[in-house]
Design a protein around this motif. Structure first.
Motif, PDB file in Angstrom:
ATOM      1  N   GLU A 301       0.815  -1.213   0.000  1.00  0.00           N
ATOM      2  CA  GLU A 301       0.000   0.000   0.000  1.00  0.00           C
ATOM      3  C   GLU A 301       0.850   1.264   0.000  1.00  0.00           C
ATOM      4  O   GLU A 301       2.013   1.262   0.427  1.00  0.00           O
ATOM      5  CB  GLU A 301      -0.935   0.024   1.207  1.00  0.00           C
ATOM      6  N   ASP A 346      -7.783   4.988   4.863  1.00  0.00           N
ATOM      7  CA  ASP A 346      -7.451   4.082   3.768  1.00  0.00           C
ATOM      8  C   ASP A 346      -6.195   4.545   3.043  1.00  0.00           C
ATOM      9  O   ASP A 346      -5.933   5.754   2.930  1.00  0.00           O
ATOM     10  CB  ASP A 346      -8.588   4.039   2.742  1.00  0.00           C
ATOM     11  N   ILE A 348      -4.148   5.410  -0.399  1.00  0.00           N
ATOM     12  CA  ILE A 348      -4.636   5.975  -1.658  1.00  0.00           C
ATOM     13  C   ILE A 348      -4.729   4.888  -2.722  1.00  0.00           C
ATOM     14  O   ILE A 348      -5.526   4.985  -3.647  1.00  0.00           O
ATOM     15  CB  ILE A 348      -3.766   7.145  -2.135  1.00  0.00           C
ATOM     16  N   PHE A 349      -3.918   3.837  -2.587  1.00  0.00           N
ATOM     17  CA  PHE A 349      -4.075   2.641  -3.406  1.00  0.00           C
ATOM     18  C   PHE A 349      -3.329   1.490  -2.759  1.00  0.00           C
ATOM     19  O   PHE A 349      -2.430   1.690  -1.939  1.00  0.00           O
ATOM     20  CB  PHE A 349      -3.589   2.859  -4.849  1.00  0.00           C
ATOM     21  N   ASP A 350      -3.742   0.287  -3.105  1.00  0.00           N
ATOM     22  CA  ASP A 350      -2.981  -0.902  -2.755  1.00  0.00           C
ATOM     23  C   ASP A 350      -2.885  -1.787  -3.992  1.00  0.00           C
ATOM     24  O   ASP A 350      -3.531  -1.531  -5.009  1.00  0.00           O
ATOM     25  CB  ASP A 350      -3.572  -1.648  -1.557  1.00  0.00           C
ATOM     26  N   TYR A 351      -2.049  -2.803  -3.926  1.00  0.00           N
ATOM     27  CA  TYR A 351      -1.934  -3.763  -5.023  1.00  0.00           C
ATOM     28  C   TYR A 351      -1.522  -5.106  -4.432  1.00  0.00           C
ATOM     29  O   TYR A 351      -0.938  -5.175  -3.349  1.00  0.00           O
ATOM     30  CB  TYR A 351      -0.957  -3.280  -6.099  1.00  0.00           C
ATOM     31  N   ALA A 402       1.818   5.891 -10.649  1.00  0.00           N
ATOM     32  CA  ALA A 402       0.425   6.071 -10.231  1.00  0.00           C
ATOM     33  C   ALA A 402      -0.017   7.483 -10.587  1.00  0.00           C
ATOM     34  O   ALA A 402       0.693   8.459 -10.313  1.00  0.00           O
ATOM     35  CB  ALA A 402       0.282   5.840  -8.727  1.00  0.00           C
ATOM     36  N   GLU A 404      -3.126  10.317 -10.305  1.00  0.00           N
ATOM     37  CA  GLU A 404      -4.326  10.695  -9.566  1.00  0.00           C
ATOM     38  C   GLU A 404      -5.374  11.242 -10.519  1.00  0.00           C
ATOM     39  O   GLU A 404      -5.093  12.107 -11.354  1.00  0.00           O
ATOM     40  CB  GLU A 404      -3.986  11.743  -8.512  1.00  0.00           C
ATOM     41  N   VAL A 409      -9.020   9.166  -7.143  1.00  0.00           N
ATOM     42  CA  VAL A 409      -8.841   7.769  -7.543  1.00  0.00           C
ATOM     43  C   VAL A 409      -7.530   7.653  -8.317  1.00  0.00           C
ATOM     44  O   VAL A 409      -7.291   8.390  -9.278  1.00  0.00           O
ATOM     45  CB  VAL A 409     -10.018   7.287  -8.418  1.00  0.00           C
ATOM     46  N   TRP A 410      -6.692   6.723  -7.902  1.00  0.00           N
ATOM     47  CA  TRP A 410      -5.373   6.548  -8.490  1.00  0.00           C
ATOM     48  C   TRP A 410      -5.366   5.345  -9.429  1.00  0.00           C
ATOM     49  O   TRP A 410      -5.909   4.296  -9.114  1.00  0.00           O
ATOM     50  CB  TRP A 410      -4.322   6.360  -7.401  1.00  0.00           C
ATOM     51  N   THR A 411      -4.735   5.535 -10.590  1.00  0.00           N
ATOM     52  CA  THR A 411      -4.590   4.470 -11.581  1.00  0.00           C
ATOM     53  C   THR A 411      -3.126   4.046 -11.636  1.00  0.00           C
ATOM     54  O   THR A 411      -2.236   4.893 -11.765  1.00  0.00           O
ATOM     55  CB  THR A 411      -5.034   4.957 -12.968  1.00  0.00           C
ATOM     56  N   LEU A 412      -2.882   2.740 -11.567  1.00  0.00           N
ATOM     57  CA  LEU A 412      -1.518   2.214 -11.530  1.00  0.00           C
ATOM     58  C   LEU A 412      -1.156   1.572 -12.854  1.00  0.00           C
ATOM     59  O   LEU A 412      -1.985   0.936 -13.498  1.00  0.00           O
ATOM     60  CB  LEU A 412      -1.364   1.165 -10.418  1.00  0.00           C
TER      61      LEU A 412
END
Length: 462
Positions: A301, A346, A348-351, A402, A404, A409-412
């Protein structure tokens, strides 16, 4: 042996895609020693990693012959030098001409614990130059040392944050006798040390400290019931913020969130972190603090750290709930607040560690930077970060970006390496760096542990 012909067909398909050729050729030998079950498992793993990267960058080698480079920092003195932190205990200087000096700037190896060449998270882990370094010559390091007598006997070691000064008359050499230990923290186990140091835009020194090690934030040296990361009475599993320009050895700024709260440590800036491995401040805009937090079993994360924020460990791993008794199976529900009732924030993103669709994945996030250089306009304003490796079978670190979007919403997506075979580094990623111009660097090794001299530093280029 009873080979399934489909495995061989799959092997040829994967080989043609080239991303894992070295391991695929090696896997031809595995049935001779381990049977086809392990071979099939490796093919299953490789099947998850064939999606092409969404964008390409190049890398340029600027330093090699290191053991395990974990950080790169440019001092605020206008010299254009880069300082590379080697986990083995030395800080090396890359001068303005691009040459790495033979003599270390500082060697703290004799003051550290002995680190294992096979695998070790301890060592020299962080470096920060004082904002007025050009005038005062002060800088700070984070390393793991043998524990002194006031640390519990069952603990592994102690974390030290120390101040040093540059040698008078030699800008490329620190004064080893100038050490002033400003912070010591008992380290229950050898892993999850944290290690990042950086001065914020407010002039205070920020320090990342891991949860104390082991797994699930429990066991010797971990607070029963809640773990260290959720316990405001200790400094483990936190990001700290201190003022090194006030009373000695330091002060907790009055604006820290828990100053004056009974039982809470005044140094704490944020909590609920497992092992924040690399954080950075956005240099423009809101100057947000981004931190990668290494996961336990399933997820990695990245968080935006705010004053007093609680980022959920060990209640959550990434966006998922976490069950210490069954860490591979997230429960459907869990607490939404910490022990003090404050909401958990939370990432901002996880993978994930595994992705059958070939998307972003990895086993240990390496926090990066918001790119604000000029060499690669397509990365401007995006968060560039890394991951240690996709597997422990072979060295396969990754670079990711990444972006924003609306609503936060973040795109990876993956950054492929245009001048490397298969567009992969083929090495583990240990750290990232940023110079004064905003250009980025990736720090790598061909070894999983801090051994040998395969450590290399690359500049990310178009």
């Amino acid at each position: 042996m009873n080979h399934d012909s489909r495995l061989h067909d799959r092997f040829l398909t994967l080989l043609s895609r080239s991303r894992h050729r070295r391991v695929l050729w090696l896997s031809l030998l595995i049935p001779l020693v381990a049977g086809c079950g392990l071979l099939q498992a490796i093919y299953l793993f490789l099947d998850q990693a064939v999606s092409p990267p969404a964008a390409l960058v190049g890398v340029q080698l600027i330093a090699d012959g290191l053991v395990a480079p974990v950080a790169l920092v440019e001092p605020p003195d206008g010299t254009g030098r880069l300082f590379v932190v080697d986990q083995a205990g030395r800080i090396r200087v890359i001068d303005f001409s691009g040459s790495m000096l033979v003599k270390p700037f500082l060697d703290v190896a004799p003051r550290m614990v002995a680190i294992s060449p096979v695998s070790d998270e301890r060592g020299l882990l962080g470096l920060a130059f004082h904002p007025q370094y050009a005038a005062n010559g002060r800088f700070f390091v984070f390393y793991v040392a043998p524990k002194l007598g006031d640390i519990p006997a069952a603990f592994d070691s102690e974390i030290r944050v120390s101040e040093f000064a540059v040698m008078s008359g030699d800008a490329n050499c620190a004064d080893p006798a100038s050490e002033r230990i400003i912070l010591r923290i008992g380290n229950p186990q050898a892993n999850h040390n944290g290690g990042q140091l950086a001065f914020g835009p407010d002039g205070f020194l920020y320090i990342a400290v891991g949860d104390g090690g082991s797994a699930s934030d429990e066991g010797t040296g971990h607070t029963p019931g809640i773990g260290n990361a959720q316990d405001k009475s200790n400094l483990l599993g936190k990001i700290l913020r201190i003022n090194v320009d006030g009373a000695q050895p330091y002060e907790g700024p009055p604006s820290n969130p828990f100053v004056g709260e009974p039982g809470a440590q005044p140094e704490i800036f944020a909590l609920g972190l497992r092992n924040a491995w690399r954080f950075s401040f956005e240099r423009g805009g809101a100057q947000r603090l981004f931190a990668g937090d290494v996961g336990q079993n399933l997820f990695e994360e990245v968080n935006i750290i705010t004053n007093g924020g609680n980022y959920g460990w060990r209640v959550r791993e990434g966006l998922a709930c976490y069950d210490r008794a069954n860490p591979a199976s997230p429960p459907p529900t869990c607490a939404q607040t910490g022990p003090d009732g404050a909401p958990l924030i939370d990432p901002i993103f996880d993978y994930p560690h595994d992705d059958s669709q070939g998307g972003v994945r990895g086993i240990a996030v390496i926090g990066g930077f918001i790119y604000d250089g000029t060499a690669i306009p397509g990365l401007t304003g995006r968060y560039v970060f890394g991951d240690f490796s996709t597997t422990f079978f072979f060295t396969d670190g990754s670079l990711y970006v990444a972006q924003e979007g609306l609503g936060g919403v973040w795109t990876l997506s993956e950054l492929g390496i245009r001048n490397f075979p298969g567009q992969r580094l083929g090495r583990v990623v240990l750290g990232m760096g940023q110079d004064a111009a905003g250009e980025l660097y990736v720090l790598t090794s061909a070894m999983f542990g801090p051994s040998g001299t395969t450590g290399q530093v690359y500049k990310i280029i178009p």
